[in-house]
Design a protein around this motif. Structure first.
Motif, PDB file in Angstrom:
ATOM      1  N   ARG A   1       0.993  -0.973  -0.078  1.00 42.70           N
ATOM      2  CA  ARG A   1       0.031   0.052   0.029  1.00 42.70           C
ATOM      3  C   ARG A   1       0.923   1.120   0.074  1.00 42.70           C
ATOM      4  NH1 ARG A   1      -2.516  -0.458   4.890  1.00 42.70           N
ATOM      5  NH2 ARG A   1      -3.696  -2.326   3.998  1.00 42.70           N
ATOM      6  N   ASP A   2       2.083   1.136   0.855  1.00 40.86           N
ATOM      7  CA  ASP A   2       2.940   2.311   0.666  1.00 40.86           C
ATOM      8  C   ASP A   2       3.576   2.488  -0.729  1.00 40.86           C
ATOM      9  OD1 ASP A   2       2.526   2.690   3.519  1.00 40.86           O
ATOM     10  OD2 ASP A   2       4.175   1.641   4.085  1.00 40.86           O
ATOM     11  N   TRP A   3       3.980   1.417  -1.263  1.00 44.97           N
ATOM     12  CA  TRP A   3       4.483   1.563  -2.602  1.00 44.97           C
ATOM     13  C   TRP A   3       3.410   2.251  -3.728  1.00 44.97           C
ATOM     14  CZ3 TRP A   3       9.322   1.295  -4.349  1.00 44.97           C
ATOM     15  CH2 TRP A   3      10.317   0.725  -3.253  1.00 44.97           C
ATOM     16  N   LYS A   4       2.193   2.168  -3.316  1.00 47.39           N
ATOM     17  CA  LYS A   4       1.277   2.595  -4.392  1.00 47.39           C
ATOM     18  C   LYS A   4       1.117   4.180  -4.283  1.00 47.39           C
ATOM     19  CE  LYS A   4      -1.954  -1.459  -4.902  1.00 47.39           C
ATOM     20  NZ  LYS A   4      -3.327  -1.903  -4.806  1.00 47.39           N
ATOM     21  N   ASN A   5       1.391   4.498  -2.921  1.00 47.31           N
ATOM     22  CA  ASN A   5       1.294   6.173  -2.834  1.00 47.31           C
ATOM     23  C   ASN A   5       2.425   6.504  -1.851  1.00 47.31           C
ATOM     24  OD1 ASN A   5       0.474   8.511  -2.666  1.00 47.31           O
ATOM     25  ND2 ASN A   5      -1.474   8.333  -2.173  1.00 47.31           N
ATOM     26  N   PRO A   6       3.719   6.560  -2.205  1.00 45.33           N
ATOM     27  CA  PRO A   6       4.880   6.806  -1.320  1.00 45.33           C
ATOM     28  C   PRO A   6       4.789   8.232  -0.651  1.00 45.33           C
ATOM     29  CG  PRO A   6       5.630   6.828  -3.873  1.00 45.33           C
ATOM     30  CD  PRO A   6       4.078   6.418  -3.758  1.00 45.33           C
ATOM     31  N   TYR A   7       3.908   9.128  -1.218  1.00 44.67           N
ATOM     32  CA  TYR A   7       3.906  10.452  -0.575  1.00 44.67           C
ATOM     33  C   TYR A   7       3.026  10.521   0.777  1.00 44.67           C
ATOM     34  CZ  TYR A   7       5.655  11.660  -5.074  1.00 44.67           C
ATOM     35  OH  TYR A   7       6.587  11.792  -6.028  1.00 44.67           O
TER      36      TYR A   7
ATOM     37  N   GLU B   1      11.619   4.952   9.109  1.00 46.14           N
ATOM     38  CA  GLU B   1      11.751   3.615   8.975  1.00 46.14           C
ATOM     39  C   GLU B   1      11.432   3.030   7.561  1.00 46.14           C
ATOM     40  OE1 GLU B   1      11.308  -0.579  11.055  1.00 46.14           O
ATOM     41  OE2 GLU B   1      11.134   1.163  12.047  1.00 46.14           O
ATOM     42  N   LYS B   2      10.157   3.249   7.284  1.00 42.77           N
ATOM     43  CA  LYS B   2       9.371   2.545   6.341  1.00 42.77           C
ATOM     44  C   LYS B   2      10.186   3.377   4.970  1.00 42.77           C
ATOM     45  CE  LYS B   2       5.019   1.256   7.887  1.00 42.77           C
ATOM     46  NZ  LYS B   2       3.608   1.681   7.772  1.00 42.77           N
ATOM     47  N   ILE B   3      10.549   4.632   4.913  1.00 44.31           N
ATOM     48  CA  ILE B   3      10.975   5.199   3.922  1.00 44.31           C
ATOM     49  C   ILE B   3      12.435   4.559   3.560  1.00 44.31           C
ATOM     50  CG2 ILE B   3      12.077   7.272   2.876  1.00 44.31           C
ATOM     51  CD1 ILE B   3       9.712   8.808   4.073  1.00 44.31           C
ATOM     52  N   LYS B   4      13.270   4.231   4.786  1.00 43.07           N
ATOM     53  CA  LYS B   4      14.562   3.523   4.551  1.00 43.07           C
ATOM     54  C   LYS B   4      14.369   1.989   3.854  1.00 43.07           C
ATOM     55  CE  LYS B   4      18.906   3.112   5.230  1.00 43.07           C
ATOM     56  NZ  LYS B   4      19.760   3.194   4.318  1.00 43.07           N
ATOM     57  N   ILE B   5      13.473   1.508   4.296  1.00 41.62           N
ATOM     58  CA  ILE B   5      13.324   0.282   3.684  1.00 41.62           C
ATOM     59  C   ILE B   5      12.812   0.372   2.338  1.00 41.62           C
ATOM     60  CG2 ILE B   5      11.691  -1.893   3.666  1.00 41.62           C
ATOM     61  CD1 ILE B   5      11.330  -1.463   6.701  1.00 41.62           C
TER      62      ILE B   5
ATOM     63  N   GLU C   1      13.854   2.449   0.348  1.00 36.61           N
ATOM     64  CA  GLU C   1      14.990   3.069  -0.493  1.00 36.61           C
ATOM     65  C   GLU C   1      16.044   1.940  -0.618  1.00 36.61           C
ATOM     66  OE1 GLU C   1      18.572   6.419   0.113  1.00 36.61           O
ATOM     67  OE2 GLU C   1      17.350   5.843   1.850  1.00 36.61           O
ATOM     68  N   ASP C   2      16.186   0.978   0.520  1.00 34.95           N
ATOM     69  CA  ASP C   2      17.031   0.091   0.339  1.00 34.95           C
ATOM     70  C   ASP C   2      16.489  -0.990  -0.883  1.00 34.95           C
ATOM     71  OD1 ASP C   2      18.797   1.127   2.331  1.00 34.95           O
ATOM     72  OD2 ASP C   2      18.012  -0.168   3.775  1.00 34.95           O
ATOM     73  N   HIS C   3      15.284  -1.277  -0.851  1.00 35.24           N
ATOM     74  CA  HIS C   3      14.769  -2.059  -1.888  1.00 35.24           C
ATOM     75  C   HIS C   3      14.831  -1.457  -3.347  1.00 35.24           C
ATOM     76  CE1 HIS C   3      12.055  -5.128  -3.518  1.00 35.24           C
ATOM     77  NE2 HIS C   3      11.538  -4.177  -4.162  1.00 35.24           N
ATOM     78  N   LEU C   4      14.628  -0.321  -3.483  1.00 31.07           N
ATOM     79  CA  LEU C   4      15.007   0.350  -4.781  1.00 31.07           C
ATOM     80  C   LEU C   4      16.498   0.289  -5.182  1.00 31.07           C
ATOM     81  CD1 LEU C   4      12.647   3.594  -4.549  1.00 31.07           C
ATOM     82  CD2 LEU C   4      12.408   1.712  -6.116  1.00 31.07           C
ATOM     83  N   GLN C   5      17.422   0.243  -4.046  1.00 28.96           N
ATOM     84  CA  GLN C   5      18.768   0.179  -4.524  1.00 28.96           C
ATOM     85  C   GLN C   5      19.157  -1.068  -4.891  1.00 28.96           C
ATOM     86  OE1 GLN C   5      20.641   1.675  -0.979  1.00 28.96           O
ATOM     87  NE2 GLN C   5      20.801   4.030  -1.782  1.00 28.96           N
TER      88      GLN C   5
END
Length: 154
Positions: free
Chosen positions: A109-115, A121-125, A127-131
């Motif tokens: 759900r967070d990925w659907k609307n990241p804003y 902590e969720k933003i860091k997760i 970001e790590d996944h995207l990297q």
């Protein structure tokens, strides 16, 4: 060097299932024999192959009927207690899986609307996944370009 963790799913090919069954059966029967000898316990293992052929192992010079008789002599309360315990364990496992599923759904759900994500902590997760995905894509791009260059060789 360690082994890779296998994904446990049903094999599609009947031949592959039969091969895997044959190999794993030998290991399982070996473990049953070791358990019977080391711990001096009654062990009975009954299996049916993917083709329907039965296999069994009974430890310590016992007969399968002797072990089944011993099982049948358990009182109804003992059998119910064991059944209840098994149900509790399975219910706990199910609840853990439901919790993990809920976490994954929330993450999606967070990925659907990241804003709308407000947790650092969720933003860091994310970001790590995207990297990680970006590095994998770069590796794939390199492999594909290498194959194309090899194809151009004269």
């Amino acid at each position: 060097m360690g082994r890779k963790k296998l994904q446990i799913t049903r094999l599609d090919s009947v031949k592959a299932r039969q091969i895997k069954y044959s190999k794993r059966k030998v290991g399982l029967l070996k473990k049953a024999k070791e358990l019977a000898i080391l711990c001096d316990v009654d062990v009975a293992v009954v299996m049916f192959s993917p083709t329907g052929k039965p296999s069994h192992y009974v430890g310590h010079d016992k007969d399968l009927s002797a072990i089944l008789d011993k099982l049948c002599k358990l009182s109804l309360e003992d059998r119910e207690r064991r059944k209840t315990y098994t149900m509790k364990v399975q219910t706990q496992q199910l609840n853990e899986l439901k919790k993990k599923l809920a976490e994954k759904i929330e993450l999606l759900r967070d990925w659907k609307n990241p804003y709308n994500v407000e947790s650092l902590e969720k933003i860091k997760i994310m970001e790590d996944h995207l990297q990680t995905v970006l590095y994998k894509l770069k590796d794939l791009k390199f492999e594909v370009s290498e194959r194309e260059i090899e194809g151009w060789s004269f």
